[in-house]
Design a protein around this motif. Sequence first.
Motif, PDB file in Angstrom:
ATOM      1  N   ALA A   6       0.824  -1.209   0.000  1.00 37.22           N
ATOM      2  CA  ALA A   6       0.000   0.000   0.000  1.00 37.22           C
ATOM      3  C   ALA A   6       0.854   1.254   0.000  1.00 37.22           C
ATOM      4  O   ALA A   6       0.499   2.277  -0.594  1.00 37.22           O
ATOM      5  N   ASN A   7       2.021   1.180   0.641  1.00 42.22           N
ATOM      6  CA  ASN A   7       2.888   2.349   0.733  1.00 42.22           C
ATOM      7  C   ASN A   7       3.522   2.739  -0.605  1.00 42.22           C
ATOM      8  O   ASN A   7       4.027   3.852  -0.732  1.00 42.22           O
ATOM      9  N   VAL A   8       3.504   1.844  -1.571  1.00 42.50           N
ATOM     10  CA  VAL A   8       4.000   2.213  -2.899  1.00 42.50           C
ATOM     11  C   VAL A   8       3.108   3.292  -3.495  1.00 42.50           C
ATOM     12  O   VAL A   8       3.581   4.300  -4.030  1.00 42.50           O
ATOM     13  N   ALA A   9       1.775   3.094  -3.380  1.00 39.48           N
ATOM     14  CA  ALA A   9       0.831   4.099  -3.878  1.00 39.48           C
ATOM     15  C   ALA A   9       0.916   5.381  -3.055  1.00 39.48           C
ATOM     16  O   ALA A   9       0.865   6.490  -3.602  1.00 39.48           O
ATOM     17  N   VAL A  10       1.074   5.248  -1.741  1.00 37.20           N
ATOM     18  CA  VAL A  10       1.190   6.421  -0.863  1.00 37.20           C
ATOM     19  C   VAL A  10       2.451   7.219  -1.220  1.00 37.20           C
ATOM     20  O   VAL A  10       2.423   8.456  -1.306  1.00 37.20           O
ATOM     21  N   ALA A  11       3.569   6.509  -1.420  1.00 35.23           N
ATOM     22  CA  ALA A  11       4.828   7.167  -1.779  1.00 35.23           C
ATOM     23  C   ALA A  11       4.712   7.884  -3.120  1.00 35.23           C
ATOM     24  O   ALA A  11       5.288   8.961  -3.314  1.00 35.23           O
ATOM     25  N   LYS A  12       3.959   7.298  -4.047  1.00 38.88           N
ATOM     26  CA  LYS A  12       3.733   7.933  -5.344  1.00 38.88           C
ATOM     27  C   LYS A  12       3.037   9.285  -5.162  1.00 38.88           C
ATOM     28  O   LYS A  12       3.423  10.284  -5.780  1.00 38.88           O
ATOM     29  N   ALA A  83       6.119  -0.235 -10.324  1.00 43.23           N
ATOM     30  CA  ALA A  83       7.052  -0.170  -9.196  1.00 43.23           C
ATOM     31  C   ALA A  83       6.820  -1.339  -8.249  1.00 43.23           C
ATOM     32  O   ALA A  83       7.772  -1.975  -7.781  1.00 43.23           O
ATOM     33  N   GLY A  84       5.557  -1.660  -7.968  1.00 43.63           N
ATOM     34  CA  GLY A  84       5.245  -2.785  -7.086  1.00 43.63           C
ATOM     35  C   GLY A  84       5.710  -4.106  -7.656  1.00 43.63           C
ATOM     36  O   GLY A  84       6.211  -4.971  -6.937  1.00 43.63           O
ATOM     37  N   LEU A  85       5.587  -4.247  -8.983  1.00 50.28           N
ATOM     38  CA  LEU A  85       6.038  -5.480  -9.613  1.00 50.28           C
ATOM     39  C   LEU A  85       7.560  -5.607  -9.562  1.00 50.28           C
ATOM     40  O   LEU A  85       8.102  -6.686  -9.320  1.00 50.28           O
ATOM     41  N   VAL A  86       8.266  -4.502  -9.783  1.00 49.97           N
ATOM     42  CA  VAL A  86       9.730  -4.536  -9.706  1.00 49.97           C
ATOM     43  C   VAL A  86      10.177  -4.842  -8.278  1.00 49.97           C
ATOM     44  O   VAL A  86      11.131  -5.596  -8.059  1.00 49.97           O
ATOM     45  N   ALA A 243      -0.491  -3.584  -6.839  1.00 54.81           N
ATOM     46  CA  ALA A 243      -1.186  -3.600  -8.133  1.00 54.81           C
ATOM     47  C   ALA A 243      -2.653  -3.203  -7.984  1.00 54.81           C
ATOM     48  O   ALA A 243      -3.180  -2.394  -8.754  1.00 54.81           O
ATOM     49  N   VAL A 244      -3.320  -3.764  -6.959  1.00 53.33           N
ATOM     50  CA  VAL A 244      -4.746  -3.473  -6.757  1.00 53.33           C
ATOM     51  C   VAL A 244      -4.964  -1.989  -6.467  1.00 53.33           C
ATOM     52  O   VAL A 244      -5.850  -1.347  -7.064  1.00 53.33           O
ATOM     53  N   LEU A 262       3.142  -9.991 -13.185  1.00 58.57           N
ATOM     54  CA  LEU A 262       2.668 -10.277 -11.835  1.00 58.57           C
ATOM     55  C   LEU A 262       2.682 -11.780 -11.570  1.00 58.57           C
ATOM     56  O   LEU A 262       3.127 -12.232 -10.501  1.00 58.57           O
ATOM     57  N   ALA A 263       2.221 -12.561 -12.544  1.00 59.07           N
ATOM     58  CA  ALA A 263       2.201 -14.018 -12.383  1.00 59.07           C
ATOM     59  C   ALA A 263       3.614 -14.572 -12.190  1.00 59.07           C
ATOM     60  O   ALA A 263       3.852 -15.424 -11.324  1.00 59.07           O
ATOM     61  N   LEU A 264       4.562 -14.087 -12.990  1.00 57.65           N
ATOM     62  CA  LEU A 264       5.951 -14.555 -12.874  1.00 57.65           C
ATOM     63  C   LEU A 264       6.575 -14.130 -11.550  1.00 57.65           C
ATOM     64  O   LEU A 264       7.326 -14.895 -10.917  1.00 57.65           O
TER      65      LEU A 264
END
Length: 280
Positions: A6-12, A83-86, A243-244, A262-264
């Motif tokens: 969740a903090n990835v979106a917050v940081a964005k 960013a979340g996927l990386v 991602a969500v 995401l699957a990988l």
Amino acid sequence: MALVGANVAVAKLLANALPIALIVGLRCLLACVILWPLARLREGRVRPSPAALRNLALQAALGTLLYNAALLTGLRFTTALEAGLVLATLPAVIALGSALWLRERLAPRQWGAAALAVGGMAAITLARTEASSGGSLLGNALIFIAVCGEGAYVLLAKRLSGHLPVVTASFWMQLFSAGMLLPFCLPVLGAAAALAEPAIAGLLVFHSITASVLCLLLWYAGLLRAPAGVAGIFTTFLPATSAVLAVLVLGEHFSRFHLLGLALMLASIGLATWPEKRRA
């Protein structure tokens, strides 16, 4: 792990409103204010050795300064989704770092996890072929540098494990981080006026408490009740939550290549952290 995602979106959102140095500096100061009394209450007065302090200073430089500078700068160029996927490559990076730096022997499945993580990165790169993807190679590269900084922090923390209580170690690391960031915060201190906006101030407080305090306490409390291998499986919540929220809150586009990535990534995390079967 869900809070980390969740903090990835917050940081964005924060990176679009405040200078990076100010975000990280204020976050560290807020964390220190909470961690100091908590450390004294839970662990008493503890004096770290000079070797432990050097290790913590290095953790602060790599796990706080490098990680946050690269993450927040990268989020200005790429999407929270990508960013979340990386960031989901972290278990593979830690495994490779353990082999190269700590000279630990990797099982075949850990090499397989690293290969899956590379495949996930390749899928995210292919997302560039879709005009609506919104990310960038530069931004994703910066996020991966952040992953390397966080991986180095984890390996350094592993080296310090057992020599210093968790909350005390976290307090000293945040204190070192605040001191290192001070020269970068002073020139942009005027930008703190943006915190007069309740939404921005609230996001910063949420980011500080969850990323630097609550996530740590929840993770280590969980490790007392579950094996590390089982706990590692729950790192899948990082890219999934990121991602969500990126799609639902930030309105970012989720393409077929993002789905493949995401699957990988989830397969990589599962393979790297799934507990081994014990022989009778």
